[in-house]
Design a protein around this motif. Sequence first.
Motif, PDB file in Angstrom:
ATOM      1  N   ILE A  70       0.823  -1.209   0.000  1.00  0.00           N
ATOM      2  CA  ILE A  70       0.000   0.000   0.000  1.00  0.00           C
ATOM      3  C   ILE A  70       0.866   1.272   0.000  1.00  0.00           C
ATOM      4  CG2 ILE A  70      -0.269   0.027   2.538  1.00  0.00           C
ATOM      5  CD1 ILE A  70      -3.256   0.764   2.028  1.00  0.00           C
ATOM      6  N   ASN A 166      -4.695 -11.060  -3.156  1.00  0.00           N
ATOM      7  CA  ASN A 166      -3.402 -10.816  -2.491  1.00  0.00           C
ATOM      8  C   ASN A 166      -2.637 -12.132  -2.378  1.00  0.00           C
ATOM      9  OD1 ASN A 166      -5.071  -8.575  -1.931  1.00  0.00           O
ATOM     10  ND2 ASN A 166      -3.824  -8.049  -0.159  1.00  0.00           N
ATOM     11  N   HIS A 180       3.886  -6.099   1.039  1.00  0.00           N
ATOM     12  CA  HIS A 180       2.476  -6.255   1.363  1.00  0.00           C
ATOM     13  C   HIS A 180       2.350  -6.675   2.823  1.00  0.00           C
ATOM     14  CE1 HIS A 180       1.857  -6.384  -3.048  1.00  0.00           C
ATOM     15  NE2 HIS A 180       0.762  -5.749  -2.713  1.00  0.00           N
ATOM     16  N   PRO A 208      -9.827  -3.516   7.891  1.00  0.00           N
ATOM     17  CA  PRO A 208     -10.000  -3.953   6.494  1.00  0.00           C
ATOM     18  C   PRO A 208      -9.905  -5.462   6.387  1.00  0.00           C
ATOM     19  CG  PRO A 208      -8.397  -2.162   6.603  1.00  0.00           C
ATOM     20  CD  PRO A 208      -8.684  -2.591   8.019  1.00  0.00           C
ATOM     21  N   ARG A 210      -9.038  -8.817   3.984  1.00  0.00           N
ATOM     22  CA  ARG A 210      -8.258  -9.226   2.813  1.00  0.00           C
ATOM     23  C   ARG A 210      -8.317 -10.746   2.667  1.00  0.00           C
ATOM     24  NH1 ARG A 210      -8.460  -4.567   2.301  1.00  0.00           N
ATOM     25  NH2 ARG A 210      -6.836  -3.028   1.808  1.00  0.00           N
ATOM     26  N   PRO A 269      -2.434   4.243   6.034  1.00  0.00           N
ATOM     27  CA  PRO A 269      -3.731   4.064   5.347  1.00  0.00           C
ATOM     28  C   PRO A 269      -4.285   2.646   5.481  1.00  0.00           C
ATOM     29  CG  PRO A 269      -1.915   4.116   3.760  1.00  0.00           C
ATOM     30  CD  PRO A 269      -1.309   4.391   5.107  1.00  0.00           C
ATOM     31  N   ASP A 270      -5.616   2.568   5.524  1.00  0.00           N
ATOM     32  CA  ASP A 270      -6.310   1.278   5.547  1.00  0.00           C
ATOM     33  C   ASP A 270      -6.451   0.704   4.142  1.00  0.00           C
ATOM     34  OD1 ASP A 270      -6.803   0.655   8.164  1.00  0.00           O
ATOM     35  OD2 ASP A 270      -8.806   1.576   8.221  1.00  0.00           O
ATOM     36  N   LYS A 275     -11.751  -6.613  -0.207  1.00  0.00           N
ATOM     37  CA  LYS A 275     -11.688  -7.045  -1.613  1.00  0.00           C
ATOM     38  C   LYS A 275     -11.630  -8.569  -1.680  1.00  0.00           C
ATOM     39  CE  LYS A 275      -6.853  -5.467  -1.983  1.00  0.00           C
ATOM     40  NZ  LYS A 275      -5.829  -4.919  -2.849  1.00  0.00           N
TER      41      LYS A 275
HETATM   42  P1  GDP Z   1      -3.493  -3.542  -0.165  1.00  0.00           P
HETATM   43  O1  GDP Z   1      -4.152  -4.897  -0.078  1.00  0.00           O
HETATM   44  O2  GDP Z   1      -3.325  -3.043  -1.554  1.00  0.00           O
HETATM   45  O3  GDP Z   1      -4.202  -2.527   0.708  1.00  0.00           O
HETATM   46  O4  GDP Z   1      -1.987  -3.692   0.324  1.00  0.00           O
HETATM   47  P2  GDP Z   1      -1.211  -4.183   1.654  1.00  0.00           P
HETATM   48  O5  GDP Z   1      -1.071  -5.646   1.636  1.00  0.00           O
HETATM   49  O6  GDP Z   1       0.048  -3.382   1.674  1.00  0.00           O
HETATM   50  O7  GDP Z   1      -2.099  -3.728   2.896  1.00  0.00           O
HETATM   51  C1  GDP Z   1      -3.270  -4.398   3.279  1.00  0.00           C
HETATM   52  C2  GDP Z   1      -3.786  -3.877   4.606  1.00  0.00           C
HETATM   53  O8  GDP Z   1      -2.894  -4.285   5.648  1.00  0.00           O
HETATM   54  C3  GDP Z   1      -3.893  -2.359   4.702  1.00  0.00           C
HETATM   55  O9  GDP Z   1      -5.081  -2.060   5.411  1.00  0.00           O
HETATM   56  C4  GDP Z   1      -2.665  -1.990   5.535  1.00  0.00           C
HETATM   57  O10 GDP Z   1      -2.813  -0.771   6.242  1.00  0.00           O
HETATM   58  C5  GDP Z   1      -2.614  -3.177   6.496  1.00  0.00           C
HETATM   59  N1  GDP Z   1      -1.310  -3.371   7.167  1.00  0.00           N
HETATM   60  C6  GDP Z   1      -1.142  -3.570   8.498  1.00  0.00           C
HETATM   61  N2  GDP Z   1       0.157  -3.640   8.823  1.00  0.00           N
HETATM   62  C7  GDP Z   1       0.847  -3.538   7.642  1.00  0.00           C
HETATM   63  C8  GDP Z   1       2.240  -3.550   7.341  1.00  0.00           C
HETATM   64  O11 GDP Z   1       3.113  -3.674   8.187  1.00  0.00           O
HETATM   65  N3  GDP Z   1       2.569  -3.430   6.020  1.00  0.00           N
HETATM   66  C9  GDP Z   1       1.612  -3.299   5.036  1.00  0.00           C
HETATM   67  N4  GDP Z   1       2.015  -3.197   3.752  1.00  0.00           N
HETATM   68  N5  GDP Z   1       0.291  -3.247   5.312  1.00  0.00           N
HETATM   69  C10 GDP Z   1      -0.087  -3.367   6.598  1.00  0.00           C
END
Ligand code: GDP
Length: 314
Positions: A70, A166, A180, A208, A210, A269-270, A275
């Motif tokens: 993100i 993901n 990620h 959120p 995932r 950010p969240d 999804k």
């Molecule tokens: P997204 O699926 O495109 O939003 O990508 P990410 O896998 O980077 O993030 C997924 C969710 O996990 C988001 O809500 C992030 O804020 C949360 N998250 C919590 N801790 C982490 C962290 O340490 N790294 C990342 N990348 N995301 C985190």
Amino acid sequence: MDLTARIYIAGHRGMVGSALVRRLRAAGYTNLLLRTSQELDLRNQAAVEQFFAAEQPEYVLLAAAKVGGIQANNVYRADFLQDNLLIQCNVIGASHRHGVRKLLFLGSSCIYPKLAPQPIKEEYLLTGPLEPTNEPYALAKIAGLKLCEAYRDQHGSSFITAMPTNLYGPNDNYDLHSSHVLPALLRKFTEAVQLGMPQVEVWGSGTPRREFLHVDDLADACLHLLLHYDGREPVNVGTGQDLTIRELAELVAQLTGFTGRLVFDPSKPDGTPRKLLDVSKLHALGWKHRIELTEGVRQVLAEATSLANAPVLS
Ligand code: GDP
């Protein structure tokens, strides 16, 4: 697909590309064409044309992309849009010009509208605004899948597209700035246990939801689609199951043996609230995932553990 067919896997050093190589080799394919980004810069059209002219691939699996979590998506917005558009136009265009028999383009579940009804069906594409944090990447991926559709419409090309959820697995990115969530948590919790830290920071609110798919399952699904699917519409690839980021953090804490506190950082950010892919089309095509999340996370933990001596980056 003949076992001696010339199959070009673009992006074979990445998490997805390397899983495709493992899967194809295990299935007996012997003629895999592989180039590192140092050997072939896919953003360079002349170099890509030269490669296709010299090697004449019969099948192309387009797993090369600039990818990230993100934060990386949100910070390097121009790179994510431009590099991905260039890679796609060059490889998909060259595949047409050099008579490739079938191409598989890999997209992403982030192409769907931020507030799409759940679970997300393929036909929800372009029915609403995108999640802003990864809009440049999503736009590039939408352009890639539309380019495949357009080649099919205009020239009858057998170009198919898969939209994975993901992913996680071997060869993931554990850099905390660009990774990620799952590799980030594996690294953070592993380090916390090793260093005896009392708490681990989790980005955002933890609410959120995932969905996570092991990349070996994705590679298996890709081979299945190559062999059994030749349609115009994209195919979602996922498990059809999701969980909250808090639940994911609790699972990783449990599997790593971390007993301290989770601290949520609301300044991060969240992203999109949920999804979850609708995978009924993939199931109807005869494929279902095999690796459940707990088992898959156990498998990759060893890899994360070996990286745990590096300093925490954020
Ligand atoms: P997204 O699926 O495109 O939003 O990508 P990410 O896998 O980077 O993030 C997924 C969710 O996990 C988001 O809500 C992030 O804020 C949360 N998250 C919590 N801790 C982490 C962290 O340490 N790294 C990342 N990348 N995301 C985190």
